[in-house]
Design an enzyme around this catalytic site. Sequence first.
Site, mmCIF file in Angstrom:
data_model
loop_
_atom_site.group_PDB
_atom_site.id
_atom_site.type_symbol
_atom_site.label_atom_id
_atom_site.label_comp_id
_atom_site.label_asym_id
_atom_site.label_seq_id
_atom_site.Cartn_x
_atom_site.Cartn_y
_atom_site.Cartn_z
ATOM 1 N N GLY A 15 0.826 -1.211 0.000
ATOM 2 C CA GLY A 15 0.000 0.000 0.000
ATOM 3 C C GLY A 15 0.854 1.252 0.000
ATOM 4 O O GLY A 15 0.517 2.251 0.639
ATOM 5 N N GLY A 19 -1.755 7.715 -0.579
ATOM 6 C CA GLY A 19 -2.108 8.028 0.804
ATOM 7 C C GLY A 19 -0.949 7.929 1.784
ATOM 8 O O GLY A 19 0.176 8.371 1.527
ATOM 9 N N ILE A 20 -1.241 7.304 2.919
ATOM 10 C CA ILE A 20 -0.281 7.223 4.026
ATOM 11 C C ILE A 20 0.988 6.474 3.594
ATOM 12 O O ILE A 20 2.109 6.893 3.892
ATOM 13 C CB ILE A 20 -0.948 6.495 5.226
ATOM 14 N N GLY A 21 0.792 5.378 2.860
ATOM 15 C CA GLY A 21 1.927 4.539 2.477
ATOM 16 C C GLY A 21 2.881 5.244 1.529
ATOM 17 O O GLY A 21 4.099 5.047 1.597
ATOM 18 N N SER A 143 -6.370 0.304 12.798
ATOM 19 C CA SER A 143 -7.258 1.460 12.913
ATOM 20 C C SER A 143 -8.044 1.369 14.208
ATOM 21 O O SER A 143 -8.480 0.289 14.611
ATOM 22 C CB SER A 143 -8.239 1.522 11.741
ATOM 23 N N TYR A 168 -14.987 -3.387 7.345
ATOM 24 C CA TYR A 168 -13.664 -2.754 7.450
ATOM 25 C C TYR A 168 -13.175 -2.789 8.908
ATOM 26 O O TYR A 168 -12.037 -3.180 9.190
ATOM 27 C CB TYR A 168 -13.747 -1.307 6.941
HETATM 28 N N1 LIG Z 1 -7.335 7.090 5.994
HETATM 29 C C1 LIG Z 1 -7.671 6.830 7.259
HETATM 30 O O1 LIG Z 1 -8.407 7.587 7.919
HETATM 31 C C2 LIG Z 1 -7.131 5.602 7.945
HETATM 32 C C3 LIG Z 1 -7.375 5.456 9.327
HETATM 33 C C4 LIG Z 1 -6.890 4.330 9.972
HETATM 34 C C5 LIG Z 1 -6.183 3.372 9.254
HETATM 35 N N2 LIG Z 1 -5.978 3.544 7.917
HETATM 36 C C6 LIG Z 1 -5.241 2.500 7.197
HETATM 37 O O2 LIG Z 1 -4.110 3.070 6.576
HETATM 38 C C7 LIG Z 1 -3.707 2.250 5.479
HETATM 39 C C8 LIG Z 1 -3.442 3.109 4.256
HETATM 40 O O3 LIG Z 1 -4.682 3.657 3.826
HETATM 41 P P1 LIG Z 1 -4.822 5.106 3.200
HETATM 42 O O4 LIG Z 1 -5.766 5.854 4.073
HETATM 43 O O5 LIG Z 1 -3.511 5.702 2.884
HETATM 44 O O6 LIG Z 1 -5.661 4.749 1.872
HETATM 45 P P2 LIG Z 1 -5.270 4.757 0.321
HETATM 46 O O7 LIG Z 1 -4.799 6.091 -0.087
HETATM 47 O O8 LIG Z 1 -6.476 4.201 -0.362
HETATM 48 O O9 LIG Z 1 -4.089 3.711 0.227
HETATM 49 C C9 LIG Z 1 -4.343 2.336 0.259
HETATM 50 C C10 LIG Z 1 -3.177 1.593 -0.333
HETATM 51 O O10 LIG Z 1 -3.492 0.184 -0.293
HETATM 52 C C11 LIG Z 1 -3.268 -0.363 -1.585
HETATM 53 N N3 LIG Z 1 -4.202 -1.445 -1.850
HETATM 54 C C12 LIG Z 1 -5.551 -1.441 -1.697
HETATM 55 N N4 LIG Z 1 -6.064 -2.613 -2.093
HETATM 56 C C13 LIG Z 1 -5.017 -3.369 -2.512
HETATM 57 C C14 LIG Z 1 -4.906 -4.671 -3.060
HETATM 58 N N5 LIG Z 1 -5.985 -5.439 -3.279
HETATM 59 N N6 LIG Z 1 -3.685 -5.138 -3.378
HETATM 60 C C15 LIG Z 1 -2.593 -4.370 -3.196
HETATM 61 N N7 LIG Z 1 -2.630 -3.121 -2.690
HETATM 62 C C16 LIG Z 1 -3.829 -2.635 -2.365
HETATM 63 C C17 LIG Z 1 -3.485 0.793 -2.540
HETATM 64 O O11 LIG Z 1 -2.751 0.544 -3.716
HETATM 65 P P3 LIG Z 1 -3.322 0.748 -5.208
HETATM 66 O O12 LIG Z 1 -4.732 1.251 -5.109
HETATM 67 O O13 LIG Z 1 -2.375 1.683 -5.856
HETATM 68 O O14 LIG Z 1 -3.229 -0.631 -5.753
HETATM 69 C C18 LIG Z 1 -2.912 1.961 -1.774
HETATM 70 O O15 LIG Z 1 -1.519 2.045 -1.974
HETATM 71 C C19 LIG Z 1 -4.828 1.227 5.292
HETATM 72 O O16 LIG Z 1 -4.468 0.008 5.877
HETATM 73 C C20 LIG Z 1 -5.993 1.839 6.048
HETATM 74 O O17 LIG Z 1 -6.903 0.865 6.502
HETATM 75 C C21 LIG Z 1 -6.419 4.637 7.245
#
Ligand SMILES: NC(=O)c1ccc[n+]([C@@H]2O[C@H](COP(=O)([O-])OP(=O)(O)OC[C@H]3O[C@@H](n4cnc5c(N)ncnc54)[C@H](OP(=O)(O)O)[C@@H]3O)[C@@H](O)[C@H]2O)c1
Length: 292
Positions: A15, A19-21, A143, A168
């Site tokens: 990931g 976003g965060i990653g 989360s 989720y």
């Molecule tokens: N945003 C929040 O408020 C929040 C809060 C708590 C925890 N989190 C956690 O933080 C982490 C990062 O999320 P984010 O908020 O930065 O969201 P994001 O911008 O949607 O990033 C999600 C990442 O996961 C990858 N991903 C999703 N489905 C995938 C799959 N089937 N195979 C491989 N890669 C996949 C995406 O890659 P591609 O789409 O490029 O393939 C993207 O790089 C997640 O685990 C999320 O649950 C987020």
Amino acid sequence: MTEHATDDRVVVLTGGTSGIGRVAARNLAAGGATVAVVGRDRERGADVADADAGDTSGEVWFHRADLATKSAVRDLAAELRDAYDRIDALVHNAGLSVDARTETADGIELTLAVNHLAPYLLTHELFDMLAASAPARVVVTASDVHRRATLALDDLQLTREYDALAAYARSKLATIAFTLELADRIPDDAGVTANCVHPGFVPSTGLFRDAPLRTRLAVRVAGLIPGVGTTVEDAAGRVCRLVTDERFGETTGAYVVDGEPASPASEAADPGIRARLWTASADLVGVDPDWP
Ligand SMILES: NC(=O)c1ccc[n+]([C@@H]2O[C@H](COP(=O)([O-])OP(=O)(O)OC[C@H]3O[C@@H](n4cnc5c(N)ncnc54)[C@H](OP(=O)(O)O)[C@@H]3O)[C@@H](O)[C@H]2O)c1
């Protein structure tokens, strides 16, 4: 496959394409790490590798994988073994939330597959490499929304009822329970820690793009309220701390909120429930539960 520099730490980060990653990958590379970013989209992958090439002392490499299926996770593990001679940190950051109940090609509910089973299986496939690279770390982006969930061990596939946010939250509860159970199972002398972190609520990422309209609206509104939510930079910093901070090379089995170990929901802390989830997860991905 290209030879990678091995004089710095090698961090595998799922990931890492948005976003965060994405920000975490840049930070870790800026600190000198070789970062193996995993994502589904080649263009986004090339973009993160290129963007990070100019201004970092480390390197970013992209590995394409859709973590929804067991075969893809196994192929990824094989590719990573081929590409690197060690892995110092394995960061499970990929995550998604989907509006309608969806099954993967393996017949597994998608949120559970990507958010919990992929970290379980990828860690299983790479654990010997992590142990050989010790000191090493497993880091999981969790989360605090997991507090809204119950594991429903008798219906892990959510066939009875599906709600996107509940699915989720349940997947995040599962991945916290997995991290804590993994930490307990790793022998003390293995030199591998396992910790998870709540990065904060970050309305600006792509996480909610496939969420139901009401969730997307709620997230958008929440993002407009001053003081609510975290920037993507701060959230990435929280994830990176578990990779780089000396403390998390010693601490294991922690659920970290605001930089400090916190108590997760009681189900994640319950050894009996964790053991049942561990066995059920092994069964779903087709491995012997007796690991590491
Ligand atoms: N945003 C929040 O408020 C929040 C809060 C708590 C925890 N989190 C956690 O933080 C982490 C990062 O999320 P984010 O908020 O930065 O969201 P994001 O911008 O949607 O990033 C999600 C990442 O996961 C990858 N991903 C999703 N489905 C995938 C799959 N089937 N195979 C491989 N890669 C996949 C995406 O890659 P591609 O789409 O490029 O393939 C993207 O790089 C997640 O685990 C999320 O649950 C987020």
